[in-house]
Design a protein around this motif. Structure first.
Motif, PDB file in Angstrom:
ATOM      1  N   ILE A  51      -2.893   0.496   1.368  1.00  0.00           N
ATOM      2  CA  ILE A  51      -2.560  -0.742   0.667  1.00  0.00           C
ATOM      3  C   ILE A  51      -3.641  -1.092  -0.348  1.00  0.00           C
ATOM      4  O   ILE A  51      -3.363  -1.658  -1.415  1.00  0.00           O
ATOM      5  N   GLU A  52      -4.901  -0.730  -0.056  1.00  0.00           N
ATOM      6  CA  GLU A  52      -5.994  -0.991  -1.009  1.00  0.00           C
ATOM      7  C   GLU A  52      -5.854  -0.121  -2.252  1.00  0.00           C
ATOM      8  O   GLU A  52      -6.099  -0.592  -3.377  1.00  0.00           O
ATOM      9  N   GLU A  53      -5.458   1.136  -2.096  1.00  0.00           N
ATOM     10  CA  GLU A  53      -5.260   2.019  -3.249  1.00  0.00           C
ATOM     11  C   GLU A  53      -4.136   1.514  -4.136  1.00  0.00           C
ATOM     12  O   GLU A  53      -4.258   1.509  -5.370  1.00  0.00           O
ATOM     13  N   VAL A  54      -3.053   1.085  -3.499  1.00  0.00           N
ATOM     14  CA  VAL A  54      -1.909   0.573  -4.261  1.00  0.00           C
ATOM     15  C   VAL A  54      -2.295  -0.692  -5.011  1.00  0.00           C
ATOM     16  O   VAL A  54      -1.992  -0.851  -6.203  1.00  0.00           O
ATOM     17  N   THR A  55      -2.991  -1.606  -4.331  1.00  0.00           N
ATOM     18  CA  THR A  55      -3.307  -2.911  -4.921  1.00  0.00           C
ATOM     19  C   THR A  55      -4.410  -2.824  -5.969  1.00  0.00           C
ATOM     20  O   THR A  55      -4.265  -3.387  -7.073  1.00  0.00           O
ATOM     21  N   VAL A  61      -3.025  -0.439 -13.397  1.00  0.00           N
ATOM     22  CA  VAL A  61      -2.816   0.443 -14.554  1.00  0.00           C
ATOM     23  C   VAL A  61      -1.634  -0.030 -15.387  1.00  0.00           C
ATOM     24  O   VAL A  61      -1.649   0.078 -16.622  1.00  0.00           O
ATOM     25  N   TRP A  62      -0.602  -0.562 -14.735  1.00  0.00           N
ATOM     26  CA  TRP A  62       0.564  -1.060 -15.487  1.00  0.00           C
ATOM     27  C   TRP A  62       0.148  -2.165 -16.457  1.00  0.00           C
ATOM     28  O   TRP A  62       0.535  -2.153 -17.630  1.00  0.00           O
ATOM     29  N   VAL A 106      -3.264   9.400  -5.893  1.00  0.00           N
ATOM     30  CA  VAL A 106      -3.585   8.194  -6.667  1.00  0.00           C
ATOM     31  C   VAL A 106      -3.419   8.436  -8.161  1.00  0.00           C
ATOM     32  O   VAL A 106      -2.789   7.635  -8.871  1.00  0.00           O
ATOM     33  N   VAL A 107      -3.973   9.527  -8.696  1.00  0.00           N
ATOM     34  CA  VAL A 107      -3.932   9.781 -10.143  1.00  0.00           C
ATOM     35  C   VAL A 107      -2.497   9.943 -10.659  1.00  0.00           C
ATOM     36  O   VAL A 107      -2.131   9.334 -11.674  1.00  0.00           O
ATOM     37  N   PRO A 108      -1.627  10.747 -10.010  1.00  0.00           N
ATOM     38  CA  PRO A 108      -0.239  10.825 -10.474  1.00  0.00           C
ATOM     39  C   PRO A 108       0.485   9.478 -10.435  1.00  0.00           C
ATOM     40  O   PRO A 108       1.301   9.180 -11.317  1.00  0.00           O
ATOM     41  N   GLN A 299       5.172  -7.870  -3.332  1.00  0.00           N
ATOM     42  CA  GLN A 299       5.553  -6.915  -2.293  1.00  0.00           C
ATOM     43  C   GLN A 299       4.357  -6.513  -1.424  1.00  0.00           C
ATOM     44  O   GLN A 299       4.509  -6.258  -0.225  1.00  0.00           O
ATOM     45  N   VAL A 300       3.188  -6.477  -2.036  1.00  0.00           N
ATOM     46  CA  VAL A 300       1.977  -6.154  -1.271  1.00  0.00           C
ATOM     47  C   VAL A 300       1.717  -7.253  -0.245  1.00  0.00           C
ATOM     48  O   VAL A 300       1.361  -6.982   0.917  1.00  0.00           O
ATOM     49  N   LEU A 301       1.895  -8.510  -0.664  1.00  0.00           N
ATOM     50  CA  LEU A 301       1.702  -9.629   0.269  1.00  0.00           C
ATOM     51  C   LEU A 301       2.726  -9.570   1.394  1.00  0.00           C
ATOM     52  O   LEU A 301       2.376  -9.772   2.572  1.00  0.00           O
ATOM     53  N   TRP A 302       3.986  -9.298   1.058  1.00  0.00           N
ATOM     54  CA  TRP A 302       5.015  -9.180   2.101  1.00  0.00           C
ATOM     55  C   TRP A 302       4.672  -8.067   3.083  1.00  0.00           C
ATOM     56  O   TRP A 302       4.849  -8.227   4.293  1.00  0.00           O
ATOM     57  N   ASP A 303       4.204  -6.960   2.566  1.00  0.00           N
ATOM     58  CA  ASP A 303       3.856  -5.843   3.442  1.00  0.00           C
ATOM     59  C   ASP A 303       2.644  -6.183   4.318  1.00  0.00           C
ATOM     60  O   ASP A 303       2.515  -5.695   5.445  1.00  0.00           O
TER      61      ASP A 303
END
Length: 488
Positions: A51-55, A61-62, A106-108, A299-303
């Motif tokens: 979850i830390e990598e996603v957040t 990057v977006w 992570v990079v892809p 969505q991160v908060l919901w998860d």
């Protein structure tokens, strides 16, 4: 005598074909049933990211790519006349979902977010295309069709995704495969769009032959267009007049791109010289930055509140209800009779305070259902206010200036959002956990509410003071007129 009916028939039906193709493109491009389940997919066994990598590493990057690409894409879109950019958006969509399906690491996934940033940067071409191929008498109707079809598609996608996950137990991978198929259909539709012959800025000479500028100038009302506000009897504003004539030799002495940039900067100065438009634009930029940030990380908060690997996920159902409430509150604006010049800032302050309250609820609660409810309130309030702001700006501007102000407001919003991302989210900044992030977002909307509540109090008191002063002056004049003359 037989030539007139075919000509009339051609002119009345010329808008139908591009409208149908554009609506089909918009429907399939928005029909993404997997989008409500992106975070559970990335953190699940398919991608196995933390979850830390996603957040902190992937989602930011977006925001960065969107900011970098927005302005050049805006200019290129107008220069190449929209269709190539719509096709580019289709290619970017397909690349995004191919990476999402088949790449790992992570990079892809950061590359996937960059491609999605290109998707969002090219969205400007979708609605600008309408202006370039549809005659002015059909513009408002076609805009309504295109916006409605995307709302319908978003709702259908969210409901479909939820049903497939909850009832059919379809995996997130196959949900993304369904999305990819829908995006392939959208890309196919974009290939059949007619190529426009004119655009708003770079190809204005062609546009001049297609109708009087004052009628072309009527702007669309933005993301959720309220019905019933515009009337044919409304006097045109000063911005609906044709542009100022350029000095002789202007077109020969400067490159076209430079002329366009000089004209754009001049138009921006004139737009923001209006204090009313300046305040509405300030709210637009501030609130949109916060809204995009919340939607990007909700969505991160919901998860975090209800981990997807151990609890039922209802993201699709919540997004469907949120879309419905957002469209309903936007439509409600069309039926509200209010002096927005007098009360508009008060409304902005009150509903921004409600947004802040819903974000604080999402931070302090540990109950996922309360978290869902807070998000529904937040999105409905924002959609209600952005519709009002969009209308207040659009009703006073020409089409070209509205498009420019719309783009610039969103650019400012994106700059603010980028600052929030760098400071609050990114691992190079504070890299806060998701719950603390929402405390920051709640505080951010509290500041917005405070600004506009204070401003509204000033506006109301100064208006009442002027009214009292005028009433006192009129009363004094009436007393003087009634007083007996010296001769009497």
């Amino acid at each position: 005598e037989g030539s007139s009916p075919p000509l009339h028939e051609a002119s009345s039906s010329s808008w139908i074909y591009p409208t149908v193709i554009l609506c089909a493109n918009g429907f399939f491009a928005t029909m993404r049933p997997s989008e409500a389940f992106l975070t559970p997919y990335l953190t699940g066994p398919d991608k196995n990211l933390t979850i830390e990598e996603v957040t902190n590493k992937i989602f930011p990057v977006w925001t960065y790519s969107y900011l970098v690409l927005l302005f050049p894409v805006f200019l290129i879109t107008d220069y190449v006349r929209y269709k190539p950019v719509i096709i580019l958006q289709g290619i970017s969509f397909l690349t995004t979902w191919l990476l999402l399906l088949f790449a790992r690491g992570v990079v892809p996934m950061q590359l996937m977010e960059f491609c999605y940033g290109l998707v969002t940067a090219t969205e400007v071409a979708y609605y600008a295309y309408i202006y370039s191929v549809v005659s002015t008498e059909h513009y408002q109707r076609v805009t309504g069709y295109c916006r409605s079809i995307t709302l319908v598609a978003a709702t259908v996608a969210a409901v479909l995704g939820q049903l497939l996950v909850s009832l059919a137990h379809v995996s997130y991978f196959y949900l993304n495969a369904i999305t990819l198929a829908s995006l392939a259909l959208a890309f196919a539709c974009s290939l059949f769009l007619p190529m426009p012959q004119k655009s708003m800025f770079f190809h204005r000479k062609e546009a001049a032959d297609n109708g009087p500028a004052p009628h072309r100038a009527r702007a669309t009302l933005g993301p959720q267009e309220p019905r019933g506000h515009r009337e044919d009897t409304e006097p045109p504003s000063e911005d609906t007049t044709p542009r100022h004539e350029q000095p002789p030799g202007w077109s020969q002495s400067r490159p076209r791109a430079l002329r366009v940039l000089v004209q754009l900067s001049k138009d921006l100065r004139e737009c923001y010289s209006s204090r009313k438009l300046l305040y509405w634009s300030l709210w637009w930029a501030l609130a949109t930055a916060g809204f995009n940030q919340v939607v990007n990380y909700i969505q991160v908060l919901w998860d975090f509140r209800a981990p997807s690997h151990s609890a039922a996920v209802y993201n699709g159902a919540v997004e469907a209800i949120a879309t419905f409430l957002g469209s309903a509150t936007s439509m409600a604006v069309g039926y509200i009779k209010l002096n927005w010049d007098f009360s508009g800032e008060l409304v902005l302050g009150i509903f921004s305070a409600m947004d802040a309250g819903s974000l604080f609820l999402m931070h302090f609660t540990t109950n996922i259902w309360a978290c869902y409810a807070g998000y529904l309130v937040f999105k409905a309030c924002y959609m209600f206010l952005i519709t009002i702001a969009t209308f207040q700006i659009a009703v006073n501007l020409s089409m070209e200036r509205y498009a420019l102000m719309f783009g610039f407001n969103n650019f400012v919003a994106l700059v603010i959002q980028t600052i929030l991302t760098v400071v609050v989210v990114d691992s190079i900044g504070l890299g806060l956990d998701i719950s603390t992030q929402f405390l920051i977002y709640g505080s951010y909307f509290t500041v917005i509410a405070g600004i506009f509540l204070i401003r509204s109090i000033y506006t109301i008191t100064s208006t009442k003071r002027r009214t009292t002063s005028v009433a006192g002056k009129n009363c004094l004049q009436a007393t003087v007129q009634k007083a007996p003359s010296p001769q009497q």
